[in-house]
Design a protein around this motif. Structure first.
Motif, PDB file in Angstrom:
ATOM      1  N   VAL A   1       0.836  -1.197   0.000  1.00  0.00           N
ATOM      2  CA  VAL A   1       0.000   0.000   0.000  1.00  0.00           C
ATOM      3  C   VAL A   1       0.871   1.248   0.000  1.00  0.00           C
ATOM      4  CG1 VAL A   1      -1.781   1.255   1.279  1.00  0.00           C
ATOM      5  CG2 VAL A   1      -1.812  -1.241   1.234  1.00  0.00           C
ATOM      6  N   THR A   2       0.497   2.216  -0.853  1.00  0.00           N
ATOM      7  CA  THR A   2       1.197   3.496  -0.913  1.00  0.00           C
ATOM      8  C   THR A   2       0.187   4.621  -0.661  1.00  0.00           C
ATOM      9  OG1 THR A   2       0.838   3.881  -3.272  1.00  0.00           O
ATOM     10  CG2 THR A   2       2.759   2.564  -2.671  1.00  0.00           C
ATOM     11  N   ASP A   3       0.708   5.817  -0.405  1.00  0.00           N
ATOM     12  CA  ASP A   3      -0.198   6.951  -0.197  1.00  0.00           C
ATOM     13  C   ASP A   3      -0.235   7.888  -1.407  1.00  0.00           C
ATOM     14  OD1 ASP A   3       2.327   7.991   0.110  1.00  0.00           O
ATOM     15  OD2 ASP A   3       1.965   8.898   2.054  1.00  0.00           O
ATOM     16  N   THR A   4       0.454   7.510  -2.477  1.00  0.00           N
ATOM     17  CA  THR A   4       0.396   8.256  -3.732  1.00  0.00           C
ATOM     18  C   THR A   4       0.093   7.280  -4.864  1.00  0.00           C
ATOM     19  OG1 THR A   4       2.770   7.995  -4.112  1.00  0.00           O
ATOM     20  CG2 THR A   4       2.069   9.997  -2.961  1.00  0.00           C
ATOM     21  N   ILE A   5      -0.438   7.798  -5.960  1.00  0.00           N
ATOM     22  CA  ILE A   5      -0.745   6.932  -7.104  1.00  0.00           C
ATOM     23  C   ILE A   5       0.568   6.479  -7.724  1.00  0.00           C
ATOM     24  CG2 ILE A   5      -1.839   6.812  -9.373  1.00  0.00           C
ATOM     25  CD1 ILE A   5      -3.827   8.972  -8.351  1.00  0.00           C
ATOM     26  N   PRO A   6       0.796   5.176  -7.761  1.00  0.00           N
ATOM     27  CA  PRO A   6       2.056   4.654  -8.298  1.00  0.00           C
ATOM     28  C   PRO A   6       2.190   4.900  -9.802  1.00  0.00           C
ATOM     29  CG  PRO A   6       0.896   2.984  -7.004  1.00  0.00           C
ATOM     30  CD  PRO A   6      -0.051   4.113  -7.229  1.00  0.00           C
TER      31      PRO A   6
ATOM     32  N   TYR B   1      -6.674   2.393 -12.639  1.00  0.00           N
ATOM     33  CA  TYR B   1      -7.711   2.539 -11.625  1.00  0.00           C
ATOM     34  C   TYR B   1      -8.757   1.450 -11.780  1.00  0.00           C
ATOM     35  CZ  TYR B   1     -11.098   4.769  -8.546  1.00  0.00           C
ATOM     36  OH  TYR B   1     -11.970   5.039  -7.520  1.00  0.00           O
TER      37      TYR B   1
ATOM     38  N   VAL C   1      -9.470   1.569  -6.204  1.00  0.00           N
ATOM     39  CA  VAL C   1      -8.041   1.426  -5.922  1.00  0.00           C
ATOM     40  C   VAL C   1      -7.235   1.612  -7.210  1.00  0.00           C
ATOM     41  CG1 VAL C   1      -8.053  -1.093  -6.220  1.00  0.00           C
ATOM     42  CG2 VAL C   1      -6.279  -0.039  -4.836  1.00  0.00           C
ATOM     43  N   TRP C   2      -6.099   2.283  -7.071  1.00  0.00           N
ATOM     44  CA  TRP C   2      -5.095   2.363  -8.128  1.00  0.00           C
ATOM     45  C   TRP C   2      -4.141   1.203  -7.892  1.00  0.00           C
ATOM     46  CZ3 TRP C   2      -5.254   5.909 -12.003  1.00  0.00           C
ATOM     47  CH2 TRP C   2      -6.095   7.008 -11.817  1.00  0.00           C
TER      48      TRP C   2
ATOM     49  N   LYS D   1      -2.957   2.036  -4.212  1.00  0.00           N
ATOM     50  CA  LYS D   1      -3.322   3.308  -3.568  1.00  0.00           C
ATOM     51  C   LYS D   1      -4.852   3.317  -3.500  1.00  0.00           C
ATOM     52  CE  LYS D   1      -3.874   7.834  -2.752  1.00  0.00           C
ATOM     53  NZ  LYS D   1      -5.198   8.278  -2.356  1.00  0.00           N
TER      54      LYS D   1
ATOM     55  N   GLU E   1      -8.604   4.613  -2.624  1.00  0.00           N
ATOM     56  CA  GLU E   1      -9.364   5.853  -2.545  1.00  0.00           C
ATOM     57  C   GLU E   1     -10.404   5.724  -1.428  1.00  0.00           C
ATOM     58  OE1 GLU E   1      -8.701   8.584  -4.125  1.00  0.00           O
ATOM     59  OE2 GLU E   1      -7.199   7.754  -5.478  1.00  0.00           O
TER      60      GLU E   1
ATOM     61  N   GLN F   1      -6.313  -2.492   3.131  1.00  0.00           N
ATOM     62  CA  GLN F   1      -6.015  -1.092   2.812  1.00  0.00           C
ATOM     63  C   GLN F   1      -4.867  -0.527   3.643  1.00  0.00           C
ATOM     64  OE1 GLN F   1      -9.243   1.702   2.207  1.00  0.00           O
ATOM     65  NE2 GLN F   1     -10.707   0.006   2.228  1.00  0.00           N
TER      66      GLN F   1
END
Length: 104
Positions: free
Chosen positions: A10-15, A20, A26-27, A42, A44, A54
Motif C-alpha cells: 500500500v502506498t499513499d500516492t498513485i504509483p 484505476y 483502488v489504483w 493506492k 481511494e 487497505q
C-alpha cells in the motif's frame, strides 16, 4: 496447496503506471511486470476492500480450489469473480491479509 503469486504494498500516492479499478476504488500496478512480483496499491476513500488490506497490504497465493482453501478460514473479502479466468478472496491469517487466487 498454495503457490506464491505476488505481494501487495500500500502506498499513499498513485504509483507510476497504475490503473484505476473503479469497482474496488483502488489504483494498482501490474505485478507481472515487476521483477519482484510487487503490486503497488493506492486506495481511494470509500473502497470496499477490508481495512486490513487497505492499511497493511497482502501476500497473494494461487490455489487450485478456492472453495477448498477457504474452508475453516476467516474470510474478510469475497469470493469475488474478477473475470472468466480469475476468482479471488482475502482471508486473515497470522494477523495479516492473504489473497487467494483461483486461476482457470
Amino acid at each position: 496447496m498454495r503457490t506464491f503469486n505476488h505481494v501487495g504494498i500500500v502506498t499513499d500516492t498513485i504509483p507510476t503506471g497504475a490503473v484505476y479499478n473503479e469497482g474496488l476504488s483502488v489504483w494498482l500496478t501490474d505485478f507481472s511486470k515487476s521483477p519482484n512480483k510487487i503490486e503497488f496499491l493506492k486506495f481511494e476513500p470509500g473502497s470496499c476492500m477490508p481495512e486490513l488490506v487497505q492499511k497493511q497490504g497482502h501476500i497473494a497465493y494461487t490455489v487450485s480450489s478456492l472453495e477448498e482453501e477457504l474452508k475453516g478460514k476467516k474470510v474478510i473479502f469475497g469470493p469475488a469473480v474478477c473475470d472468466e479466468h480469475l476468482t479471488i478472496a482475502f482471508i486473515e491469517e497470522e494477523g495479516i491479509s492473504i489473497e487467494l487466487m483461483e486461476i482457470k
